[in-house]
Write a protein that holds these residues in place. Structure first.
Motif, PDB file in Angstrom:
ATOM      1  N   LEU A   1       0.719  -1.282  -0.052  1.00  0.00           N
ATOM      2  CA  LEU A   1      -0.026  -0.112   0.005  1.00  0.00           C
ATOM      3  C   LEU A   1       0.832   1.181   0.026  1.00  0.00           C
ATOM      4  CD1 LEU A   1      -2.740  -1.063   2.674  1.00  0.00           C
ATOM      5  CD2 LEU A   1      -2.752  -1.379  -0.078  1.00  0.00           C
ATOM      6  N   LYS A   2       2.090   1.212   0.726  1.00  0.00           N
ATOM      7  CA  LYS A   2       2.923   2.345   0.716  1.00  0.00           C
ATOM      8  C   LYS A   2       3.675   2.541  -0.474  1.00  0.00           C
ATOM      9  CE  LYS A   2       1.470   1.093   5.026  1.00  0.00           C
ATOM     10  NZ  LYS A   2       2.291   0.905   6.060  1.00  0.00           N
ATOM     11  N   LEU A   3       4.048   1.625  -1.091  1.00  0.00           N
ATOM     12  CA  LEU A   3       4.968   1.591  -2.329  1.00  0.00           C
ATOM     13  C   LEU A   3       4.061   2.149  -3.310  1.00  0.00           C
ATOM     14  CD1 LEU A   3       6.908  -0.063  -0.614  1.00  0.00           C
ATOM     15  CD2 LEU A   3       7.337  -1.420  -2.608  1.00  0.00           C
TER      16      LEU A   3
ATOM     17  N   GLY B   1      -9.210   1.149  17.125  1.00  0.00           N
ATOM     18  CA  GLY B   1      -8.962   2.375  18.082  1.00  0.00           C
ATOM     19  C   GLY B   1      -9.161   3.839  16.987  1.00  0.00           C
ATOM     20  N   SER B   2      -8.678   4.862  17.767  1.00  0.00           N
ATOM     21  CA  SER B   2      -8.999   6.050  17.115  1.00  0.00           C
ATOM     22  C   SER B   2      -8.280   6.392  15.943  1.00  0.00           C
ATOM     23  CB  SER B   2      -8.798   7.226  18.221  1.00  0.00           C
ATOM     24  OG  SER B   2      -7.460   7.421  18.629  1.00  0.00           O
ATOM     25  N   ARG B   3      -7.033   5.817  15.765  1.00  0.00           N
ATOM     26  CA  ARG B   3      -6.233   6.186  14.683  1.00  0.00           C
ATOM     27  C   ARG B   3      -6.185   7.536  14.271  1.00  0.00           C
ATOM     28  NH1 ARG B   3      -6.541   1.017  12.278  1.00  0.00           N
ATOM     29  NH2 ARG B   3      -4.313   1.311  11.316  1.00  0.00           N
TER      30      ARG B   3
ATOM     31  N   VAL C   1      -0.308  -1.044  21.946  1.00  0.00           N
ATOM     32  CA  VAL C   1      -0.411  -0.297  20.821  1.00  0.00           C
ATOM     33  C   VAL C   1      -1.778   0.370  20.534  1.00  0.00           C
ATOM     34  CG1 VAL C   1       0.022  -0.035  18.216  1.00  0.00           C
ATOM     35  CG2 VAL C   1       1.531  -1.568  19.691  1.00  0.00           C
ATOM     36  N   PHE C   2      -2.761  -0.362  20.590  1.00  0.00           N
ATOM     37  CA  PHE C   2      -4.100   0.119  20.200  1.00  0.00           C
ATOM     38  C   PHE C   2      -4.958   0.118  21.504  1.00  0.00           C
ATOM     39  CE2 PHE C   2      -3.783   1.069  16.052  1.00  0.00           C
ATOM     40  CZ  PHE C   2      -2.895   0.195  15.284  1.00  0.00           C
ATOM     41  N   GLU C   3      -6.040   1.209  21.603  1.00  0.00           N
ATOM     42  CA  GLU C   3      -6.891   1.061  22.924  1.00  0.00           C
ATOM     43  C   GLU C   3      -8.021   0.054  22.753  1.00  0.00           C
ATOM     44  OE1 GLU C   3      -6.387   3.490  20.687  1.00  0.00           O
ATOM     45  OE2 GLU C   3      -7.735   5.082  20.502  1.00  0.00           O
TER      46      GLU C   3
ATOM     47  N   ASP D   1     -12.663  -7.104  12.667  1.00  0.00           N
ATOM     48  CA  ASP D   1     -11.698  -6.279  11.584  1.00  0.00           C
ATOM     49  C   ASP D   1     -10.882  -7.375  10.945  1.00  0.00           C
ATOM     50  OD1 ASP D   1     -10.697  -6.033  14.820  1.00  0.00           O
ATOM     51  OD2 ASP D   1      -9.097  -6.657  13.208  1.00  0.00           O
ATOM     52  N   LEU D   2      -9.946  -6.986  10.184  1.00  0.00           N
ATOM     53  CA  LEU D   2      -9.070  -7.927   9.597  1.00  0.00           C
ATOM     54  C   LEU D   2      -8.620  -9.144  10.385  1.00  0.00           C
ATOM     55  CD1 LEU D   2      -7.292  -8.828   6.953  1.00  0.00           C
ATOM     56  CD2 LEU D   2      -5.982  -6.756   7.616  1.00  0.00           C
ATOM     57  N   ARG D   3      -7.442  -8.629  11.338  1.00  0.00           N
ATOM     58  CA  ARG D   3      -7.066  -9.571  11.912  1.00  0.00           C
ATOM     59  C   ARG D   3      -7.856 -10.424  13.094  1.00  0.00           C
ATOM     60  NH1 ARG D   3      -2.829  -9.612   8.573  1.00  0.00           N
ATOM     61  NH2 ARG D   3      -2.462  -7.467   8.043  1.00  0.00           N
TER      62      ARG D   3
HETATM   63  C1  EPZ Z   1       0.272   0.275  10.748  1.00  0.00           C
HETATM   64  O1  EPZ Z   1      -0.897   1.349  10.931  1.00  0.00           O
HETATM   65  C2  EPZ Z   1      -0.568  -0.871  10.061  1.00  0.00           C
HETATM   66  N1  EPZ Z   1      -1.452  -0.616   8.876  1.00  0.00           N
HETATM   67  C3  EPZ Z   1      -1.566  -1.758  11.129  1.00  0.00           C
HETATM   68  O2  EPZ Z   1      -1.900  -2.797  10.404  1.00  0.00           O
HETATM   69  C4  EPZ Z   1      -0.595  -1.913  12.567  1.00  0.00           C
HETATM   70  O3  EPZ Z   1      -1.573  -2.585  13.457  1.00  0.00           O
HETATM   71  C5  EPZ Z   1       0.123  -0.694  12.917  1.00  0.00           C
HETATM   72  O4  EPZ Z   1       0.766   0.004  12.056  1.00  0.00           O
HETATM   73  C6  EPZ Z   1       0.752  -0.776  14.038  1.00  0.00           C
HETATM   74  O5  EPZ Z   1       1.715  -1.925  13.799  1.00  0.00           O
HETATM   75  C7  EPZ Z   1      -0.665  -0.280   7.746  1.00  0.00           C
HETATM   76  O6  EPZ Z   1       0.394  -0.517   7.733  1.00  0.00           O
HETATM   77  C8  EPZ Z   1      -1.701   0.071   6.615  1.00  0.00           C
HETATM   78  P1  EPZ Z   1       0.725   3.478  13.731  1.00  0.00           P
HETATM   79  P2  EPZ Z   1      -0.670   2.721  11.509  1.00  0.00           P
HETATM   80  O7  EPZ Z   1       0.543   4.929  12.967  1.00  0.00           O
HETATM   81  O8  EPZ Z   1       0.491   3.259  10.533  1.00  0.00           O
HETATM   82  C9  EPZ Z   1      -1.286   6.142  17.440  1.00  0.00           C
HETATM   83  C10 EPZ Z   1      -3.431  -4.455   9.755  1.00  0.00           C
HETATM   84  O9  EPZ Z   1      -4.105  -5.296  10.557  1.00  0.00           O
HETATM   85  N2  EPZ Z   1      -1.043   7.339  16.254  1.00  0.00           N
HETATM   86  O10 EPZ Z   1       1.994   2.942  14.052  1.00  0.00           O
HETATM   87  O11 EPZ Z   1      -1.949   3.383  11.476  1.00  0.00           O
HETATM   88  C11 EPZ Z   1      -2.406   5.192  16.666  1.00  0.00           C
HETATM   89  O12 EPZ Z   1      -3.630   5.831  17.032  1.00  0.00           O
HETATM   90  C12 EPZ Z   1      -3.398  -3.081  10.362  1.00  0.00           C
HETATM   91  O13 EPZ Z   1      -2.824  -4.882   8.899  1.00  0.00           O
HETATM   92  C13 EPZ Z   1      -1.241   8.359  16.864  1.00  0.00           C
HETATM   93  O14 EPZ Z   1      -1.690   8.751  17.945  1.00  0.00           O
HETATM   94  O15 EPZ Z   1      -0.169   2.598  12.869  1.00  0.00           O
HETATM   95  C14 EPZ Z   1      -2.141   3.786  17.171  1.00  0.00           C
HETATM   96  O16 EPZ Z   1      -2.708   3.910  18.514  1.00  0.00           O
HETATM   97  C15 EPZ Z   1      -4.072  -2.792  11.481  1.00  0.00           C
HETATM   98  N3  EPZ Z   1      -1.017   9.777  16.000  1.00  0.00           N
HETATM   99  C16 EPZ Z   1      -0.823   3.856  17.254  1.00  0.00           C
HETATM  100  O17 EPZ Z   1      -0.153   5.116  17.227  1.00  0.00           O
HETATM  101  C17 EPZ Z   1      -0.641   9.508  14.716  1.00  0.00           C
HETATM  102  O18 EPZ Z   1      -0.406  10.434  14.043  1.00  0.00           O
HETATM  103  C18 EPZ Z   1       0.107   2.905  16.238  1.00  0.00           C
HETATM  104  O19 EPZ Z   1      -0.357   3.889  15.076  1.00  0.00           O
HETATM  105  C19 EPZ Z   1      -0.223   8.375  14.467  1.00  0.00           C
HETATM  106  C20 EPZ Z   1      -0.760   7.227  15.073  1.00  0.00           C
END
Ligand code: EPZ
Length: 420
Positions: A26-28, A121-123, A331-333, A373-375
């Motif tokens: 997705l990132k590439l 989570g809030s993401r 990591v997630f809430e 969700d996915l996982r």
């Molecule tokens: C990536 O999400 C993955 N998705 C997720 O995989 C994975 O669970 C996650 O990293 C953690 O490893 C993709 O790569 C597409 P983060 P991402 O930014 O980038 C908080 C799957 O099942 N945060 O490391 O969104 C956030 O809320 C998916 O394949 C902020 O607070 O993860 C979260 O609690 C699910 N502010 C934590 O950090 C921000 O600006 C981790 O987020 C960004 C993130």
């Protein structure tokens, strides 16, 4: 709504080949925006999220052809004429936000819908936006969209200290820095293997990046990036999913393309549980029939810690190991939504804040369950494989977002699973 119908208790054996990594592909695809010439990506997983990201690039004006048969994508970014990622696609897939860094770096402007929360989570995206501001954008939020605009002709390099090693923020800032003026340093950067894959891809286009995979990444901006051909790394989370399925109900299963060094802590935990694992070379892992299992404590953390994406998956294995295991989700809430579904299959799991206290039961019993969700959805399938009787997993569109031919690969290993 389609579902998987699983007749549990079958023994898995044989070989499974791991597909390309969703969380790199997705990132590439997004990073291809930065190129001045055509990009070819191979080992692309044919999954729903890749189709969504292809749609995002087409909406921006890029020419994209997806060769599903051969797992290849050809991207010509030279016709991009829009810098807006629409809500209906960002809502569907949060990773769409990753077009922001490339669009800002190349064109100095982006309008992207703010991704809503999701089941885990809030993401937030505050760390992404703060990084862009440090590089010279003015960000405004209105009507559910963030509009970021470079105040000068080009973004400028900056030193950015991330409060949290966010993968998305690290990726977005790294891409934004590629064509910026000067040097960018990202401190407390995420260290996942997919970050290194993105960096290798960008460097193959002519970017100047050092340190990806460590917590300090240095990017020196260049004038332009050329085309490239690039093969996407294998998917560690898919590999961990099949390794766990084999641990649950396998006789001897060979997982090809599982880069073991990307799964270090996960494999160590499986060995602590008592799973019989042979690592043939860095890419092949064999799981053999096992003796007694031990309960364990697991805490999810950013890489190289235990991956949060394998937390629901390992919980299924722990749910049938006698004794008390504890999982702490850091990591997630809200990543225990699957527990209620698993308890409907006879598991005995109690949630206490960020902790899941798992008291092992002898057997799970098949039941109709939902993929949250996915996982979590993949975890429900694994529970169905191990359970006695029939399990129906509803909401499999979640699973199809991130696993290529999941049911077919499991059937080839001997599982009795059908899509209806
Ligand atoms: C990536 O999400 C993955 N998705 C997720 O995989 C994975 O669970 C996650 O990293 C953690 O490893 C993709 O790569 C597409 P983060 P991402 O930014 O980038 C908080 C799957 O099942 N945060 O490391 O969104 C956030 O809320 C998916 O394949 C902020 O607070 O993860 C979260 O609690 C699910 N502010 C934590 O950090 C921000 O600006 C981790 O987020 C960004 C993130």
């Amino acid at each position: 709504m389609s579902k998987f119908v699983i007749n549990g208790g079958k023994i898995l054996s044989g070989e499974v080949n791991i597909s390309g990594a969703k969380n790199s592909a997705l990132k590439l695809i997004a990073a291809s925006i930065l190129a001045d010439k055509k990009i070819t990506l191979s080992n692309v997983p044919i999954i729903e999220d890749v189709n969504t990201m292809v749609k995002v690039l087409r909406i921006l004006g890029a020419k994209v052809s997806l060769d599903e048969k051969n797992g290849k994508i050809l991207i010509d970014p030279s016709s991009i004429d829009s810098f807006e990622a629409p809500y209906e696609l960002v809502r569907k897939m949060r990773a769409s936000i990753l077009v922001a860094g490339p669009l800002l770096s190349k064109f100095g402007s982006v309008k992207v819908a703010i991704p809503g929360g999701c089941n885990i989570g809030s993401r937030q995206i505050d760390l992404h936006l703060k990084g862009f501001e440090f590089m010279g954008t003015k960000n405004s939020l209105e009507h559910g969209y963030v509009h970021a605009k470079a105040t000068a002709k080009k973004l400028k390099g900056a030193v950015i200290d991330l409060d949290f090693p966010s993968r998305g923020a690290t990726e977005n800032i790294m891409m934004a820095a590629c064509l910026a003026k000067g040097k960018t340093v990202i401190n407390n950067a995420a260290r996942e293997p997919e970050i290194a894959d993105l960096s290798n891809f960008l460097v193959s286009m002519g970017a100047d990046i050092q340190g990806a995979g460590t917590d300090c990444i240095i990017i020196n901006g260049v004038k332009k990036l050329s085309g490239t051909n690039y093969k996407i790394m294998p998917d560690s989370i898919e590999a961990g999913t099949f390794i766990t399925a084999a641990a649950l109900c396998g006789k001897e299963v060979k997982v090809n393309g599982a880069v073991s060094k990307n799964l270090d802590l996960f494999l160590l935990k499986l060995k602590e549980i008592g799973i019989n694992i042979d690592i043939i070379d860095n890419n092949t892992i064999i799981i053999k029939e096992n003796g007694a299992f031990n309960p364990v404590h697991i805490s999810t953390l950013p890489y190289p810690g235990f991956p949060t994406d394998l937390q629901p998956i390992i919980a299924v294995l722990l749910s049938i190991i006698s004794g008390v295991s504890i999982i702490t989700e850091n990591v997630f809430e809200n990543r225990f939504m699957y527990v209620d579904e698993l308890n409907r299959m006879g598991a005995n799991i109690k949630i206490d804040g960020h902790h899941a206290i798992i008291t092992g039961v002898g057997k799970l019993s098949g039941a109709p369950v939902s993929a949250c969700d996915l996982r979590a959805g993949a975890a429900m399938v694994l529970a169905g494989l191990a359970a006695e009787g029939i399990t129906e997993v509803l909401g499999i569109h979640h699973i199809q977002r991130g696993y290529e031919n999941f049911d077919k690969k499991l059937s080839l290993l001997g599982a009795d699973i059908k899509k209806e």
